[in-house]
Design a protein around this motif. Structure first.
Motif, PDB file in Angstrom:
ATOM      1  N   UNK A 195       0.678  -1.472   0.099  1.00 18.51           N
ATOM      2  CA  UNK A 195      -0.095   0.018  -0.071  1.00 18.51           C
ATOM      3  C   UNK A 195       0.782   1.414   0.139  1.00 18.51           C
ATOM      4  N   UNK A 196       2.115   1.258   0.457  1.00 13.70           N
ATOM      5  CA  UNK A 196       2.935   2.296   0.782  1.00 13.70           C
ATOM      6  C   UNK A 196       3.089   3.312  -0.632  1.00 13.70           C
ATOM      7  N   UNK A 197       3.152   4.364  -0.444  1.00 16.01           N
ATOM      8  CA  UNK A 197       3.368   5.384  -1.660  1.00 16.01           C
ATOM      9  C   UNK A 197       2.186   5.112  -2.759  1.00 16.01           C
ATOM     10  N   UNK A 198       1.982   3.908  -3.363  1.00 19.50           N
ATOM     11  CA  UNK A 198       1.111   4.126  -4.289  1.00 19.50           C
ATOM     12  C   UNK A 198      -0.337   4.263  -4.185  1.00 19.50           C
ATOM     13  N   UNK A 199      -0.703   3.845  -2.919  1.00 17.83           N
ATOM     14  CA  UNK A 199      -2.103   3.779  -2.242  1.00 17.83           C
ATOM     15  C   UNK A 199      -2.404   4.879  -1.178  1.00 17.83           C
ATOM     16  N   UNK A 200      -1.283   4.974  -0.104  1.00 15.81           N
ATOM     17  CA  UNK A 200      -1.348   5.580   1.105  1.00 15.81           C
ATOM     18  C   UNK A 200       0.062   5.923   1.426  1.00 15.81           C
ATOM     19  N   UNK A 201      -0.046   6.959   2.267  1.00 16.95           N
ATOM     20  CA  UNK A 201       1.179   7.283   3.267  1.00 16.95           C
ATOM     21  C   UNK A 201       1.170   6.651   4.539  1.00 16.95           C
ATOM     22  N   UNK A 202       2.048   6.009   4.815  1.00 14.97           N
ATOM     23  CA  UNK A 202       2.089   5.142   6.192  1.00 14.97           C
ATOM     24  C   UNK A 202       2.648   5.952   7.326  1.00 14.97           C
ATOM     25  N   UNK A 203       1.853   6.200   8.314  1.00 17.88           N
ATOM     26  CA  UNK A 203       2.284   6.837   9.463  1.00 17.88           C
ATOM     27  C   UNK A 203       1.994   6.002  10.804  1.00 17.88           C
ATOM     28  N   UNK A 204       2.791   6.167  11.816  1.00 19.49           N
ATOM     29  CA  UNK A 204       2.107   5.509  12.945  1.00 19.49           C
ATOM     30  C   UNK A 204       1.389   6.731  14.105  1.00 19.49           C
ATOM     31  N   UNK A 205       0.627   6.018  14.880  1.00 25.06           N
ATOM     32  CA  UNK A 205      -0.304   6.933  15.675  1.00 25.06           C
ATOM     33  C   UNK A 205       0.338   8.054  16.009  1.00 25.06           C
ATOM     34  N   UNK A 206       1.446   7.981  17.057  1.00 23.66           N
ATOM     35  CA  UNK A 206       1.988   9.115  17.785  1.00 23.66           C
ATOM     36  C   UNK A 206       2.530  10.141  16.658  1.00 23.66           C
ATOM     37  N   UNK A 207       3.115   9.827  15.612  1.00 28.20           N
ATOM     38  CA  UNK A 207       3.688  10.773  14.775  1.00 28.20           C
ATOM     39  C   UNK A 207       2.522  11.538  13.988  1.00 28.20           C
ATOM     40  N   UNK A 208       1.538  10.613  13.489  1.00 28.66           N
ATOM     41  CA  UNK A 208       0.470  11.408  13.058  1.00 28.66           C
ATOM     42  C   UNK A 208      -0.131  12.311  13.973  1.00 28.66           C
ATOM     43  N   UNK A 209      -0.480  11.976  15.285  1.00 28.16           N
ATOM     44  CA  UNK A 209      -1.095  12.864  16.269  1.00 28.16           C
ATOM     45  C   UNK A 209      -0.249  14.126  16.485  1.00 28.16           C
ATOM     46  N   UNK A 210       0.967  13.854  16.511  1.00 32.29           N
ATOM     47  CA  UNK A 210       2.012  15.116  16.634  1.00 32.29           C
ATOM     48  C   UNK A 210       1.881  16.144  15.399  1.00 32.29           C
ATOM     49  N   UNK A 211       1.751  15.485  14.278  1.00 31.89           N
ATOM     50  CA  UNK A 211       1.525  16.324  13.248  1.00 31.89           C
ATOM     51  C   UNK A 211       0.381  17.118  13.050  1.00 31.89           C
ATOM     52  N   UNK A 212      -0.728  16.457  13.373  1.00 34.07           N
ATOM     53  CA  UNK A 212      -2.029  16.985  13.457  1.00 34.07           C
ATOM     54  C   UNK A 212      -2.242  18.128  14.575  1.00 34.07           C
ATOM     55  N   UNK A 213      -1.496  17.883  15.685  1.00 37.34           N
ATOM     56  CA  UNK A 213      -1.727  19.068  16.471  1.00 37.34           C
ATOM     57  C   UNK A 213      -0.796  20.150  16.158  1.00 37.34           C
ATOM     58  N   UNK A 214       0.396  19.945  15.509  1.00 29.78           N
ATOM     59  CA  UNK A 214       1.056  21.135  14.917  1.00 29.78           C
ATOM     60  C   UNK A 214       0.211  22.202  14.007  1.00 29.78           C
ATOM     61  N   UNK A 215      -0.726  21.419  13.149  1.00 29.00           N
ATOM     62  CA  UNK A 215      -1.445  21.954  12.187  1.00 29.00           C
ATOM     63  C   UNK A 215      -2.843  22.433  12.521  1.00 29.00           C
ATOM     64  N   UNK A 216      -3.231  22.288  13.817  1.00 30.78           N
ATOM     65  CA  UNK A 216      -4.142  22.540  14.423  1.00 30.78           C
ATOM     66  C   UNK A 216      -4.228  24.101  15.003  1.00 30.78           C
TER      67      UNK A 216
END
Length: 186
Positions: A165-186
Protein backbone atom coordinates in the motif's frame (compact mmCIF):
# COMPACT_ATOMS: atom_id res chain seq x y z
CA UNK A 1 -10.20 18.86 4.89
CA UNK A 2 -9.14 15.71 6.73
CA UNK A 3 -11.45 13.04 8.14
CA UNK A 4 -10.88 9.94 10.24
CA UNK A 5 -12.35 6.71 8.86
CA UNK A 6 -12.44 3.86 11.39
CA UNK A 7 -13.18 0.50 9.83
CA UNK A 8 -14.53 -2.67 11.46
CA UNK A 9 -13.27 -2.18 15.00
CA UNK A 10 -15.71 -4.74 16.30
CA UNK A 11 -15.72 -7.18 19.21
CA UNK A 12 -15.89 -10.24 16.94
CA UNK A 13 -12.39 -9.67 15.63
CA UNK A 14 -11.11 -10.75 19.05
CA UNK A 15 -12.18 -14.30 18.15
CA UNK A 16 -8.92 -15.55 16.68
CA UNK A 17 -10.28 -19.09 16.31
CA UNK A 18 -12.51 -17.85 13.49
CA UNK A 19 -9.94 -15.70 11.68
CA UNK A 20 -6.59 -17.40 12.33
CA UNK A 21 -4.51 -18.76 15.14
CA UNK A 22 -2.28 -15.70 15.45
CA UNK A 23 -2.84 -11.96 15.31
CA UNK A 24 -0.23 -9.23 15.47
CA UNK A 25 -0.41 -5.70 16.89
CA UNK A 26 -2.66 -6.31 19.86
CA UNK A 27 -2.62 -2.54 20.57
CA UNK A 28 -4.33 -1.65 17.28
CA UNK A 29 -7.71 -0.92 18.86
CA UNK A 30 -6.09 1.15 21.62
CA UNK A 31 -4.34 3.23 18.96
CA UNK A 32 -7.62 3.62 17.06
CA UNK A 33 -9.06 5.01 20.29
CA UNK A 34 -6.18 7.53 20.55
CA UNK A 35 -6.85 8.70 16.99
CA UNK A 36 -10.56 8.99 17.72
CA UNK A 37 -9.95 11.09 20.84
CA UNK A 38 -7.58 13.36 18.90
CA UNK A 39 -10.11 13.96 16.11
CA UNK A 40 -12.93 14.53 18.61
CA UNK A 41 -10.81 17.06 20.50
CA UNK A 42 -10.21 18.96 17.26
CA UNK A 43 -13.87 18.52 16.24
CA UNK A 44 -12.76 17.10 12.90
CA UNK A 45 -15.01 14.79 10.88
CA UNK A 46 -15.18 11.14 11.94
CA UNK A 47 -16.77 8.29 10.02
CA UNK A 48 -17.29 4.76 11.37
CA UNK A 49 -17.65 1.67 9.20
CA UNK A 50 -19.14 -1.58 10.48
CA UNK A 51 -18.99 -4.98 8.84
CA UNK A 52 -22.18 -7.02 8.80
CA UNK A 53 -21.06 -10.47 7.69
CA UNK A 54 -23.36 -12.53 5.49
CA UNK A 55 -21.84 -15.71 6.98
CA UNK A 56 -24.07 -16.84 9.84
CA UNK A 57 -21.08 -18.50 11.53
CA UNK A 58 -19.09 -15.25 11.60
CA UNK A 59 -18.75 -13.34 14.86
CA UNK A 60 -19.56 -10.23 12.78
CA UNK A 61 -22.97 -11.53 11.72
CA UNK A 62 -25.68 -8.95 12.57
CA UNK A 63 -27.31 -9.33 16.00
CA UNK A 64 -24.32 -11.27 17.40
CA UNK A 65 -22.40 -9.60 20.20
CA UNK A 66 -19.27 -9.70 18.03
CA UNK A 67 -20.94 -7.30 15.61
CA UNK A 68 -20.83 -4.52 18.23
CA UNK A 69 -18.16 -1.81 18.16
CA UNK A 70 -15.29 -2.13 20.60
CA UNK A 71 -15.81 0.22 23.59
CA UNK A 72 -12.71 2.36 22.85
CA UNK A 73 -14.17 3.42 19.49
CA UNK A 74 -17.90 3.44 20.13
CA UNK A 75 -19.45 6.11 17.87
CA UNK A 76 -21.17 9.18 19.25
CA UNK A 77 -24.65 9.92 17.94
CA UNK A 78 -23.21 12.77 15.85
CA UNK A 79 -20.70 10.45 14.13
CA UNK A 80 -22.09 8.66 11.07
CA UNK A 81 -21.92 4.86 10.83
CA UNK A 82 -21.81 3.09 7.48
CA UNK A 83 -22.74 -0.59 7.41
CA UNK A 84 -21.31 -2.88 4.75
CA UNK A 85 -21.28 -6.59 3.90
CA UNK A 86 -18.20 -6.65 1.63
CA UNK A 87 -14.55 -5.71 2.14
CA UNK A 88 -14.74 -2.16 0.76
CA UNK A 89 -16.13 0.62 2.92
CA UNK A 90 -17.28 2.26 -0.32
CA UNK A 91 -19.35 -0.56 -1.85
CA UNK A 92 -23.01 -0.60 -0.85
CA UNK A 93 -22.62 2.51 1.32
CA UNK A 94 -22.83 6.24 0.68
CA UNK A 95 -19.45 6.89 2.34
CA UNK A 96 -17.89 8.38 -0.79
CA UNK A 97 -20.81 10.77 -1.28
CA UNK A 98 -20.82 11.78 2.38
CA UNK A 99 -17.09 12.56 2.30
CA UNK A 100 -17.28 14.54 -0.93
CA UNK A 101 -20.33 16.55 0.18
CA UNK A 102 -18.33 17.73 3.20
CA UNK A 103 -15.37 18.69 0.99
CA UNK A 104 -13.11 16.04 2.50
CA UNK A 105 -10.03 15.30 0.41
CA UNK A 106 -7.75 13.60 2.93
CA UNK A 107 -8.50 10.44 4.89
CA UNK A 108 -6.83 8.96 7.93
CA UNK A 109 -7.70 5.27 7.87
CA UNK A 110 -7.43 2.81 10.76
CA UNK A 111 -9.12 -0.42 11.78
CA UNK A 112 -9.21 -4.12 11.07
CA UNK A 113 -7.92 -6.10 9.34
CA UNK A 114 -5.19 -4.90 7.02
CA UNK A 115 -5.38 -7.91 4.71
CA UNK A 116 -9.11 -7.56 4.18
CA UNK A 117 -11.21 -4.44 4.63
CA UNK A 118 -8.38 -1.99 5.31
CA UNK A 119 -6.40 -2.86 2.18
CA UNK A 120 -9.50 -2.93 -0.01
CA UNK A 121 -10.84 0.36 1.37
CA UNK A 122 -7.48 2.15 1.18
CA UNK A 123 -6.98 1.09 -2.44
CA UNK A 124 -10.49 2.16 -3.38
CA UNK A 125 -10.22 5.49 -1.52
CA UNK A 126 -7.03 6.25 -3.41
CA UNK A 127 -8.62 5.26 -6.72
CA UNK A 128 -11.55 7.57 -5.92
CA UNK A 129 -9.11 10.48 -5.57
CA UNK A 130 -8.69 10.75 -1.81
CA UNK A 131 -5.27 11.30 -0.23
CA UNK A 132 -4.93 8.48 2.28
CA UNK A 133 -2.84 8.11 5.40
CA UNK A 134 -2.90 4.57 6.76
CA UNK A 135 -1.98 4.36 10.43
CA UNK A 136 0.31 1.34 10.71
CA UNK A 137 -0.01 0.63 14.41
CA UNK A 138 -3.78 1.15 14.33
CA UNK A 139 -4.39 -1.93 12.21
CA UNK A 140 -3.47 -5.61 12.46
CA UNK A 141 -3.37 -8.90 10.57
CA UNK A 142 -4.11 -12.56 11.16
CA UNK A 143 -1.95 -15.44 10.01
CA UNK A 144 -2.99 -17.18 6.77
CA UNK A 145 -2.57 -20.48 5.01
CA UNK A 146 -1.35 -19.73 1.48
CA UNK A 147 -2.28 -21.32 -1.83
CA UNK A 148 0.80 -23.50 -1.38
CA UNK A 149 -0.38 -24.88 1.96
CA UNK A 150 2.26 -22.95 3.90
CA UNK A 151 1.35 -20.90 6.95
CA UNK A 152 2.27 -17.22 6.75
CA UNK A 153 2.55 -15.41 10.06
CA UNK A 154 0.46 -12.38 10.96
CA UNK A 155 3.67 -10.29 10.98
CA UNK A 156 4.53 -11.34 7.42
CA UNK A 157 0.99 -10.64 6.20
CA UNK A 158 0.96 -7.27 8.02
CA UNK A 159 4.27 -5.99 6.68
CA UNK A 160 3.55 -7.28 3.16
CA UNK A 161 0.27 -5.37 3.09
CA UNK A 162 1.93 -2.17 4.34
CA UNK A 163 4.64 -2.55 1.69
CA UNK A 164 2.03 -3.06 -1.04
CA UNK A 165 0.00 0.00 0.00
CA UNK A 166 2.94 2.35 0.71
CA UNK A 167 3.31 5.27 -1.70
CA UNK A 168 1.02 3.96 -4.45
CA UNK A 169 -2.18 3.98 -2.38
CA UNK A 170 -1.31 5.58 0.96
CA UNK A 171 1.21 7.32 3.11
CA UNK A 172 2.05 5.13 6.10
CA UNK A 173 2.44 6.72 9.55
CA UNK A 174 2.25 5.51 13.14
CA UNK A 175 -0.28 6.87 15.64
CA UNK A 176 1.97 9.15 17.67
CA UNK A 177 3.72 10.67 14.63
CA UNK A 178 0.36 11.44 13.03
CA UNK A 179 -1.15 12.91 16.20
CA UNK A 180 1.95 15.10 16.68
CA UNK A 181 1.71 16.33 13.08
CA UNK A 182 -2.01 17.02 13.38
CA UNK A 183 -1.47 18.92 16.65
CA UNK A 184 1.07 21.17 14.91
CA UNK A 185 -1.38 21.93 12.10
CA UNK A 186 -4.31 22.69 14.40
Amino acid sequence: MTALVLIDIQKGLEETSFYGTERNNLDAEKNCGKLLRSFRKKQWPIFHVKHNSTNIDSPLYPNKIGNDFRPEVRPLISEPVFEKSVNSAFIGTNLEHSLKVKGITDLVVAGLTIEHCISTSVRMASNLGFNVILVSDATAAFDKIGYDGNRYSAEVIFHSELANLKDEFATIKDTQTLIDELDKSF
